[in-house]
Every structure is written in structure tokens, then in C-alpha cells.
Design an enzyme around this catalytic site. Structure first.
Site, PDB file in Angstrom:
ATOM      1  N   PHE A 145       0.850  -1.014  -0.042  1.00 15.32           N
ATOM      2  CA  PHE A 145      -0.009   0.175  -0.042  1.00 15.32           C
ATOM      3  C   PHE A 145       0.935   1.292  -0.168  1.00 15.32           C
ATOM      4  O   PHE A 145       1.900   1.389   0.623  1.00 15.32           O
ATOM      5  CB  PHE A 145      -1.048   0.165   1.066  1.00 15.32           C
ATOM      6  CG  PHE A 145      -2.070   0.994   1.206  1.00 15.32           C
ATOM      7  CD1 PHE A 145      -3.324   0.637   0.619  1.00 15.32           C
ATOM      8  CD2 PHE A 145      -1.790   2.257   1.791  1.00 15.32           C
ATOM      9  CE1 PHE A 145      -4.270   1.753   0.497  1.00 15.32           C
ATOM     10  CE2 PHE A 145      -2.779   3.235   1.871  1.00 15.32           C
ATOM     11  CZ  PHE A 145      -4.036   2.887   1.209  1.00 15.32           C
ATOM     12  N   ASP A 216       1.591  -5.053   8.513  1.00 18.12           N
ATOM     13  CA  ASP A 216       0.338  -4.335   8.408  1.00 18.12           C
ATOM     14  C   ASP A 216      -0.907  -5.112   8.548  1.00 18.12           C
ATOM     15  O   ASP A 216      -0.857  -6.026   7.652  1.00 18.12           O
ATOM     16  CB  ASP A 216       0.575  -3.432   7.042  1.00 18.12           C
ATOM     17  CG  ASP A 216      -0.579  -2.335   6.736  1.00 18.12           C
ATOM     18  OD1 ASP A 216      -1.736  -2.435   7.606  1.00 18.12           O
ATOM     19  OD2 ASP A 216      -0.226  -1.289   6.479  1.00 18.12           O
ATOM     20  N   TYR A 241     -11.135   1.680  10.643  1.00 20.85           N
ATOM     21  CA  TYR A 241     -12.419   1.998   9.876  1.00 20.85           C
ATOM     22  C   TYR A 241     -12.729   0.797   8.773  1.00 20.85           C
ATOM     23  O   TYR A 241     -13.819   1.008   8.091  1.00 20.85           O
ATOM     24  CB  TYR A 241     -12.272   3.321   9.312  1.00 20.85           C
ATOM     25  CG  TYR A 241     -10.816   3.475   8.446  1.00 20.85           C
ATOM     26  CD1 TYR A 241     -11.066   3.157   7.182  1.00 20.85           C
ATOM     27  CD2 TYR A 241     -10.004   4.270   8.931  1.00 20.85           C
ATOM     28  CE1 TYR A 241      -9.627   3.410   6.328  1.00 20.85           C
ATOM     29  CE2 TYR A 241      -8.695   4.521   8.131  1.00 20.85           C
ATOM     30  CZ  TYR A 241      -8.631   4.033   7.019  1.00 20.85           C
ATOM     31  OH  TYR A 241      -7.575   4.225   6.193  1.00 20.85           O
ATOM     32  N   LYS A 242     -11.817  -0.073   8.665  1.00 22.21           N
ATOM     33  CA  LYS A 242     -12.169  -1.219   7.645  1.00 22.21           C
ATOM     34  C   LYS A 242     -13.038  -2.210   8.376  1.00 22.21           C
ATOM     35  O   LYS A 242     -14.070  -2.046   8.720  1.00 22.21           O
ATOM     36  CB  LYS A 242     -10.945  -1.883   6.986  1.00 22.21           C
ATOM     37  CG  LYS A 242     -10.108  -0.537   6.122  1.00 22.21           C
ATOM     38  CD  LYS A 242      -8.950  -0.814   5.547  1.00 22.21           C
ATOM     39  CE  LYS A 242      -8.318   0.161   4.746  1.00 22.21           C
ATOM     40  NZ  LYS A 242      -6.954   0.120   4.571  1.00 22.21           N
ATOM     41  N   ARG A 390     -12.685  -4.118  -7.108  1.00 20.85           N
ATOM     42  CA  ARG A 390     -12.574  -4.942  -5.756  1.00 20.85           C
ATOM     43  C   ARG A 390     -13.636  -4.914  -4.955  1.00 20.85           C
ATOM     44  O   ARG A 390     -14.705  -4.286  -4.844  1.00 20.85           O
ATOM     45  CB  ARG A 390     -11.442  -4.178  -5.052  1.00 20.85           C
ATOM     46  CG  ARG A 390     -10.854  -4.747  -3.685  1.00 20.85           C
ATOM     47  CD  ARG A 390     -10.062  -3.846  -3.117  1.00 20.85           C
ATOM     48  NE  ARG A 390     -10.531  -2.595  -2.369  1.00 20.85           N
ATOM     49  CZ  ARG A 390      -9.870  -1.914  -1.437  1.00 20.85           C
ATOM     50  NH1 ARG A 390      -8.667  -2.365  -1.188  1.00 20.85           N
ATOM     51  NH2 ARG A 390     -10.311  -0.911  -1.029  1.00 20.85           N
TER      52      ARG A 390
HETATM   53  C1  LIG Z   1      -5.819   1.282   4.243  1.00 22.78           C
HETATM   54  C2  LIG Z   1      -4.790   1.174   4.267  1.00 22.78           C
HETATM   55  C3  LIG Z   1      -3.788   2.077   5.245  1.00 22.78           C
HETATM   56  C4  LIG Z   1      -4.453   3.506   5.404  1.00 22.78           C
HETATM   57  O1  LIG Z   1      -3.507   4.071   6.352  1.00 22.78           O
HETATM   58  P1  LIG Z   1      -4.216   5.623   6.874  1.00 22.78           P
HETATM   59  O2  LIG Z   1      -3.100   6.209   7.777  1.00 22.78           O
HETATM   60  O3  LIG Z   1      -5.405   5.081   7.910  1.00 22.78           O
HETATM   61  O4  LIG Z   1      -4.954   6.181   5.699  1.00 22.78           O
HETATM   62  C5  LIG Z   1      -2.680   1.677   5.247  1.00 22.78           C
HETATM   63  N1  LIG Z   1      -2.076   0.547   4.842  1.00 22.78           N
HETATM   64  C6  LIG Z   1      -2.762  -0.146   4.318  1.00 22.78           C
HETATM   65  C7  LIG Z   1      -2.295  -1.633   3.929  1.00 22.78           C
HETATM   66  C8  LIG Z   1      -4.121   0.023   4.216  1.00 22.78           C
HETATM   67  O5  LIG Z   1      -4.618  -1.002   3.262  1.00 22.78           O
END
Ligand SMILES: *Cc1c(COP(=O)(O)O)cnc(C)c1O
Length: 431
Positions: A145, A216, A241-242, A390
Site C-alpha cells: 500500500f 500491516d 475503519y475497515k 474490488r
Molecule cells: C487502508 C490502509 C492504510 C491506511 O492508512 P491510513 O493512515 O489510515 O490512511 C494503510 N495501509 C494499508 C495496507 C491499508 O490498506
């Protein structure tokens, strides 16, 4: 799973396996036997909508509005500053952290909920590099990501001590782990394809090479069973939030393995991580254990929402969540492939459910337009550049019937060319 037949395969004339669809009766039977079917009543799900984006923003648990209203009107409104003690605001990062700990196989007192995933990753990565001062390489996946990679790039620049972010393909990670690597930094479930890394095996390999491992868990926590303790992870971070349903911009979490918690000296040193914040000491002394990963004042309203949202997991067996998640993904793939033979749609996720997180993705050259048309037709998924459609599967809220219907609607949008309407080509800020 017991009690139902997986979609079968027919041999067609030219020998190519063709996936069979399921009958409506078979699908109804799956829903009737679903041990998680009662959980849906604990969420607000808008009528007539099939929501396949709980992997991006989880739906609203019914307990949340009441809790947030209470936090605003009673705690803030009536108690004012006394809320920090009387309503326990000051303890929320640890209290919420303990609820998340249960979901990721961490011991109580090893997780806090605070800040964003990006910020927590910065804390974890800087701490890990401190523990491996003589080494200079951060190893990650080139398709990780982007924020994870940006955080690492920013830290390398800021530290200015000659670190290097080495990016390789997923298949090359194992061999790229050598004695020069300080930290292995990976996302367990790939955000585009859902492909899973073997957290236990790669962490063991990292340790064998003397490196530390940061995981992560953004697409793992609340999606399937995770065992950071069993896997030996050194640090972990993830989203609120996911799959945890904490609401837009919910606080994230950070886990520090117990053997490191009192050894790390935070790069982001703030007063909430101080041993005694209310001593107002001019010099930083890290707080005990995981407390030192706190930086500034906790986001009390957001933490209250996440705290209430996590209660939907209190009586949930994550193994059942995993079983249903795989079954929903398998069903979706089978139904789409059974009904649609167009060359413009190609499975991007592992076909083997055991190697897949809680999502199914397809490559589609006009995926953005097709997703907009699908959303207009009442099925919400999302699009990830360059060409990924997705679909996230949240077993606590979804029925097999909805997933089969979503597949049929996707097939209709593609085969009838609905996506070609010009309004679907307009790109919004958030995809
Ligand atoms: C959604 C996501 C993030 C989001 O990071 P934020 O700091 O909350 O914006 C980070 N890493 C991965 C792998 C994600 O899927």
C-alpha cells in the site's frame, strides 16, 4: 464446510473447465444454515443496497450512534474536563486496544488504539530501526500500500543515516531476506488482490536472518483470525475503519511484542507517552510498555465509536468468520465466471480461498466505469488503479443471496454495456 456442495466444474467440449452456478434453493439453504446470520441485525444496512466495501469502510454498528451521543452530550456536555477521569477517556486507547488485541492474537496490554495507520507505521518502523541500528535495509513489497512505502521513504530521508527501502516482488521476498535487512515490512493481505502472505513463515525467516518483522494488518484485523503472538511478529499496525467498523477516519492500532515494549525509545515522543504526563517534566521519559507508543491527546469521540463498534465481535468466533468469508468469495467467483465469459474480466485474486483475504478482485480495463455503473445499480464495491474492481466480503453483514445477486448484477452491467454511459467515466476524488 459441511452441509452444502461447493460449485462444481463441468468439462466442456474443448476440455476447459466451466464453473457451474448454484440454484436459488442451494443459496437459500446456505443462508438458513449460516451460524453468523443473526449478526446482521446489529448493523445499519441501507435497504436495497448490497454493500461489498466493508473492507474500505465498515458499515455502522447500531450501538455506535447511541454511544457517541452519550460521549458528546453526557460525558463532554455535562462532565466537561472531568470526563478524562470520570468517563475514563484517558484509558480509552488501552481499553480499545485490548478489544483489538483479542482479534489479532495479542496479549492484553500490548495494543493501543491511536492515530492513523500511517503514523503508527512510522512509530513501529522507527522503533524497529533503532533496535537494529547496525543494519540499513528496510525490505518491502513493491506493490505494498503506497502510504506504507511513503512513510518508509520519509523516515529514511528524515533519519539521514543511509537507510535504504528495498522493494521487490512478493515472490522474491523470501530470498531477499538476508543478513543486511534490518526490518521486513509487509501487509499481510494485499489491498488490490487479497493475496495473503504467510506471516508466520516470513517472520521466522526474518528472525533467522536477524531482522525484525512489522506487519500491516489493515485487511486482516476483523476479517479473519490473526495470531501475531504465534507468528512472532515484532510490531503490527492496522486500521479501525475497515473490518473493525469504527467509522470514517477511526483511530488505528499498534501492537508491540512484549519483549520489545520496554526496549523501544519512541521517535514520536509525546506527552501522552511519557511516564507521568501530568508531572510536566521538561525531559521525556517513556511510559511503561505499550503506553510509550501514545503521542498526543486521544481522539475521544472517535475512540468511543470504535469502542462500541468492537463489541459486535465480542461473541464472534473468528474461525466461523473465516469459513464464511471463503465461502462467500468462492460463491462470487463461481457465479461471475459461470454467467460471464467476456475477455474483459479476469480474476486478480487467488482462486484458492486459503490464500485469499476477505476480498475478491477482478482485472477489468474499464473497471472504473464498470464500478460506477455497478454502484448506480445498487452494488457497492470499489476501484483500485490501474484496473482492479474490488469486492470485500464482510461475513457479519452479508448473506449468500446478496453475494449471488451482486454477481448477477455485475454480469448485467458488463454484458449490457451499461458502463459505457458517459456519466460513469467522470472520476471522483475518492475511488
Ligand atoms: C487502508 C490502509 C492504510 C491506511 O492508512 P491510513 O493512515 O489510515 O490512511 C494503510 N495501509 C494499508 C495496507 C491499508 O490498506
Amino acid at each position: 464446510m459441511d452441509g452444502w456442495d461447493k460449485p462444481g466444474h463441468d468439462e466442456t467440449e474443448n476440455g476447459v473447465a466451466k464453473v457451474q452456478g448454484m440454484t436459488p434453493d442451494q443459496i437459500s439453504a446456505l443462508d438458513a444454515q449460516d451460524p453468523l446470520r443473526a449478526k446482521r441485525a446489529e448493523f445499519h444496512i441501507p435497504e436495497g443496497l448490497i454493500y461489498l466495501d466493508g473492507n474500505s469502510l465498515g458499515p455502522l454498528p447500531k450501538a455506535v450512534p447511541q454511544r457517541v451521543c452519550h460521549a458528546i452530550e453526557d460525558e463532554w456536555g455535562r462532565r466537561l474536563i472531568r470526563g478524562w477521569n470520570e468517563a475514563g477517556w484517558i484509558d480509552l486507547p488501552r481499553k480499545v486496544g485490548d478489544k483489538i488485541a483479542r482479534l489479532i492474537g495479542a496479549a492484553p496490554g500490548t495494543v493501543i488504539a491511536a492515530d492513523s495507520t500511517s503514523i503508527n507505521l512510522l512509530k513501529a518502523l522507527s522503533a524497529a530501526l533503532e533496535l537494529r541500528r547496525e543494519r540499513k535495509i528496510i525490505l518491502s513489497d513493491a506493490k505494498n500500500f503506497p502510504t506504507d512505502l511513503y512513510v518508509a521513504q520519509g523516515l529514511v530521508r528524515g533519519l539521514a543515516r543511509g537507510h535504504e527501502l528495498k522493494l521487490v516482488e512478493a515472490s522474491e521476498i523470501h530470498d531477499a531476506l538476508d543478513e543486511r535487512v534490518a526490518v521486513l515490512m509487509l501487509t499481510e493481505a494485499d489491498y488490490r488482490t487479497g493475496q495473503l502472505y504467510d506471516m508466520r513463515a516470513l517472520t521466522a525467516r526474518a528472525h533467522k536472518m536477524g531482522a525484525l518483522a512489522i506487519w500491516d494488518l489493515c485487511h486482516s484485523a476483523g476479517a479473519f483470525p490473526v495470531d501475531v503472538t504465534g507468528a512472532g511478529a515484532d510490531f503490527a499496525v492496522g486500521c479501525g475503519y475497515k473490518y473493525l467498523n469504527g467509522g470514517p477516519g477511526a483511530p488505528a492500532f499498534i501492537y508491540v511484542a512484549p519483549q520489545h515494549a520496554s526496549a523501544v525509545s519512541p521517535f514520536l515522543a509525546g506527552w501522552m507517552g511519557h511516564e507521568a504526563p501530568f508531572d510536566f517534566d521538561p525531559f521525556y521519559r517513556p511510559g511503561p510498555g505499550i503506553d510509550r507508543m501514545l503521542v498526543g491527546t486521544p481522539a475521544v469521540l472517535s475512540l468511543s465509536a470504535l469502542d462500541a463498534a468492537l463489541d459486535v465481535f465480542a461473541d464472534v468466533d473468528m474461525r466461523l468468520v473465516r469459513e464464511k468469508s471463503i465461502a462467500l468469495g468462492d460463491l462470487f467467483i463461481a457465479e461471475v465466471e459461470h454467467q460471464y465469459a467476456g475477455a474483459d474480466l479476469k480474476l486478480a485474486s487467488p482462486r484458492d480461498g486459503a490464500k485469499r483475504g476477505s476480498q475478491v478482485s477482478f482485472h477489468c480495463a474499464h473497471g472504473y466505469e464498470a464500478m460506477q455503473a455497478l454502484i448506480a445499480a445498487g452494488v457497492i464495491g470499489d476501484f483500485r488503479a490501474p484496473d482492479i474492481m474490488r469486492f470485500g466480503f464482510t461475513p457479519l453483514t452479508l448473506s449468500y443471496r446478496e453475494v449471488a445477486d451482486a454477481a448477477s448484477i455485475l454480469v448485467r452491467v458488463l454484458s449490457e454495456g451499461e458502463w459505457k454511459k458517459p456519466q460513469y467515466a467522470v472520476r471522483a476524488k475518492v475511488t
